[in-house]
Design a protein around this motif. Structure first.
Motif, short mmCIF file in Angstrom:
data_model
loop_
_atom_site.label_atom_id
_atom_site.label_comp_id
_atom_site.label_asym_id
_atom_site.label_seq_id
_atom_site.Cartn_x
_atom_site.Cartn_y
_atom_site.Cartn_z
N LYS A 74 0.82 -1.21 0.00
CA LYS A 74 0.00 0.00 0.00
C LYS A 74 0.86 1.26 0.00
N LEU A 75 2.09 1.16 0.49
CA LEU A 75 2.96 2.34 0.55
C LEU A 75 3.76 2.56 -0.73
N VAL A 76 3.81 1.56 -1.61
CA VAL A 76 4.60 1.68 -2.84
C VAL A 76 4.18 2.89 -3.68
N PRO A 77 2.88 3.14 -3.88
CA PRO A 77 2.51 4.32 -4.68
C PRO A 77 3.01 5.63 -4.07
N ILE A 78 3.01 5.71 -2.75
CA ILE A 78 3.51 6.93 -2.10
C ILE A 78 4.99 7.11 -2.40
N PHE A 79 5.75 6.00 -2.32
CA PHE A 79 7.18 6.09 -2.62
C PHE A 79 7.41 6.45 -4.09
N GLN A 80 6.55 5.95 -4.97
CA GLN A 80 6.68 6.30 -6.38
C GLN A 80 6.39 7.78 -6.60
N ILE A 81 5.38 8.30 -5.90
CA ILE A 81 5.07 9.73 -6.01
C ILE A 81 6.24 10.56 -5.50
N ILE A 82 6.80 10.16 -4.37
CA ILE A 82 7.95 10.89 -3.82
C ILE A 82 9.12 10.85 -4.80
N GLY A 83 9.33 9.67 -5.43
CA GLY A 83 10.40 9.56 -6.43
C GLY A 83 10.16 10.46 -7.61
N ASN A 84 8.90 10.53 -8.06
CA ASN A 84 8.57 11.40 -9.19
C ASN A 84 8.76 12.87 -8.83
N ILE A 85 8.36 13.22 -7.61
CA ILE A 85 8.57 14.61 -7.15
C ILE A 85 10.07 14.94 -7.12
N GLY A 86 10.85 13.99 -6.63
CA GLY A 86 12.30 14.20 -6.59
C GLY A 86 12.89 14.38 -7.97
N LYS A 87 12.44 13.56 -8.93
CA LYS A 87 12.93 13.70 -10.30
C LYS A 87 12.51 15.05 -10.89
N SER A 88 11.27 15.45 -10.61
CA SER A 88 10.79 16.74 -11.12
C SER A 88 11.59 17.89 -10.53
N LEU A 89 11.84 17.82 -9.23
CA LEU A 89 12.64 18.88 -8.60
C LEU A 89 14.05 18.91 -9.16
N GLN A 90 14.62 17.73 -9.40
CA GLN A 90 15.96 17.68 -9.96
C GLN A 90 15.97 18.32 -11.35
N HIS A 91 14.95 18.02 -12.14
CA HIS A 91 14.84 18.61 -13.47
C HIS A 91 14.66 20.12 -13.38
N LEU A 92 13.81 20.56 -12.44
CA LEU A 92 13.57 21.99 -12.26
C LEU A 92 14.86 22.71 -11.86
N PHE A 93 15.58 22.11 -10.91
CA PHE A 93 16.83 22.75 -10.46
C PHE A 93 17.88 22.75 -11.56
N SER A 94 17.90 21.72 -12.40
CA SER A 94 18.87 21.74 -13.49
C SER A 94 18.53 22.83 -14.50
N ILE A 95 17.22 23.00 -14.76
CA ILE A 95 16.80 24.09 -15.67
C ILE A 95 17.16 25.44 -15.05
N MET A 96 16.89 25.58 -13.75
CA MET A 96 17.18 26.83 -13.07
C MET A 96 18.68 27.12 -13.09
N THR A 97 19.48 26.10 -12.88
CA THR A 97 20.94 26.29 -12.91
C THR A 97 21.40 26.68 -14.30
N LYS A 98 20.82 26.05 -15.32
CA LYS A 98 21.20 26.36 -16.69
C LYS A 98 20.84 27.81 -17.04
N ILE A 99 19.62 28.20 -16.68
CA ILE A 99 19.20 29.59 -16.94
C ILE A 99 20.08 30.56 -16.18
N ASN A 100 20.38 30.26 -14.95
CA ASN A 100 21.23 31.13 -14.13
C ASN A 100 22.62 31.25 -14.74
N ASP A 101 23.18 30.13 -15.18
CA ASP A 101 24.51 30.17 -15.79
C ASP A 101 24.50 30.96 -17.09
#
Length: 138
Positions: A74-101
């Motif tokens: 029952k907890l697996v979907p929650i962990f998948q959501i957290i993983g997806n959020i982490g990937k999205s944040l990583q992508h967002l931060f990489s875009i932000m870093t690229k724009i900043n640079d």
């Protein structure tokens, strides 16, 4: 022949003396073996009880593991959501870093480094980049 008979009698008497000497230790050995027999007579019942208790314990452990697997399932979907959020944040931060640079390469301003305004500069660059993407999608 007389000597042979005397020798046989002497050997017989020695054996008879040996038997009298060994009577007490043989009695003790008999008692010990009787005690061992009493102990081992109860052993099959004790082993059966132990095996019954072991089966019960293993069955309850198996049920506990099944319940734990169901709860983790029952907890697996929650962990998948957290993983997806982490990937999205990583992508967002990489875009932000690229724009900043990119923006830092375009404008070299020593005033920003002197007053430690790089964070505000990055947020503003991110906002500008998002604004441009929003206008590009329209």
């Amino acid at each position: 022949m007389d000597w042979v008979g005397i020798g046989v009698i002497i050997i017989g008497l020695a054996m008879l003396g040996l038997v009298f000497l060994l009577i007490k230790p043989l009695k003790n050995l008999t008692e010990v073996l009787a005690g061992v027999q009493k102990t081992t007579n109860n052993l099959p019942n004790q082993v059966a009880d132990i095996m019954t208790n072991l089966k019960t314990a293993l069955s309850s452990a198996n049920d506990t593991i099944k319940q734990l697997n169901e709860q983790l399932g029952k907890l697996v979907p929650i962990f998948q959501i957290i993983g997806n959020i982490g990937k999205s944040l990583q992508h967002l931060f990489s875009i932000m870093t690229k724009i900043n640079d990119d923006m830092q390469c375009k404008t070299d301003n020593s005033l920003m480094e002197r007053y430690h305004l790089e964070g505000i500069y990055g947020v503003m660059a991110l906002g500008y980049g998002l604004y441009q993407r929003k206008n590009a999608n329209k």
